[in-house]
Motif scaffolding. Structure first.
Motif, short mmCIF file in Angstrom:
data_model
loop_
_atom_site.label_atom_id
_atom_site.label_comp_id
_atom_site.label_asym_id
_atom_site.label_seq_id
_atom_site.Cartn_x
_atom_site.Cartn_y
_atom_site.Cartn_z
N LYS A 18 -18.88 7.59 5.69
CA LYS A 18 -18.66 8.84 6.43
C LYS A 18 -17.28 8.86 7.07
O LYS A 18 -16.58 9.87 7.03
N ASP A 106 -24.26 10.14 14.05
CA ASP A 106 -23.52 11.38 13.79
C ASP A 106 -23.96 12.49 14.75
O ASP A 106 -23.12 13.17 15.34
N ASN A 130 -26.15 12.34 2.18
CA ASN A 130 -25.44 11.08 2.41
C ASN A 130 -26.38 9.91 2.14
O ASN A 130 -27.57 10.11 1.89
#
Length: 155
Positions: A18, A106, A130
């Protein structure tokens, strides 16, 4: 201790990817993942909600529900760690938590989840996700299969 290692390793791998995606310019996306012959495309998507942006206008809900669920699953794993056996259950929950921790990070610190790849097969072409999402799905599937096998065997 190995199960804690699994959680940390999986979360770290996803968070590293990420961060790598976040460092790149928006204009570079979408692009083909090298070596996949166009079967996997990379994106730089920011999802402030749940899947497909659900509840994106309610950030407090989007942060609290995953925190509560991850805490519950962590409690389940913690309880199992005190018992002998049930290695598959422990491993499955560790995989789920690896993905959950990455996505929770996140949500809490970026205020959106970084989604970065799409499989170019059928209806999956429209979905960007993801590795954390994959870990959650995989761990849940393993846990479900183990429980089904246990139930059938106990009958």
């Amino acid at each position: 201790m190995i199960f804690i290692g699994v959680i940390v390793l999986l979360a770290a791998v996803d968070l590293f990817i990420k961060s790598s995606i976040e460092e790149q310019e928006e204009s570079q996306f979408p692009k083909e993942l090298k070596g996949t012959n166009g079967k996997i495309l990379l994106y730089k998507n920011h999802n402030p909600g749940f899947s497909f942006g659900f509840l994106k206008d309610r950030p407090e809900v989007v942060q609290m529900i995953p925190l509560i669920v991850a805490t519950f699953i962590g409690g389940m794993l913690g309880g199992l760690l005190k018992t002998k056996g049930r290695i598959a259950d422990k491993f499955a929950l560790a995989i789920v938590l690896g993905g959950a921790v990455s996505n929770l990070y996140d949500r809490l610190f970026r205020h959106y989840v970084v989604d970065y790849f799409s499989l170019q097969f059928g209806k999956l072409k429209k979905v960007v996700f993801n590795l954390g999402d994959i870990f959650i799905f995989l761990g849940a599937a393993i846990y479900l299969i183990v429980e089904l096998i246990r139930t059938i065997r106990d009958r």
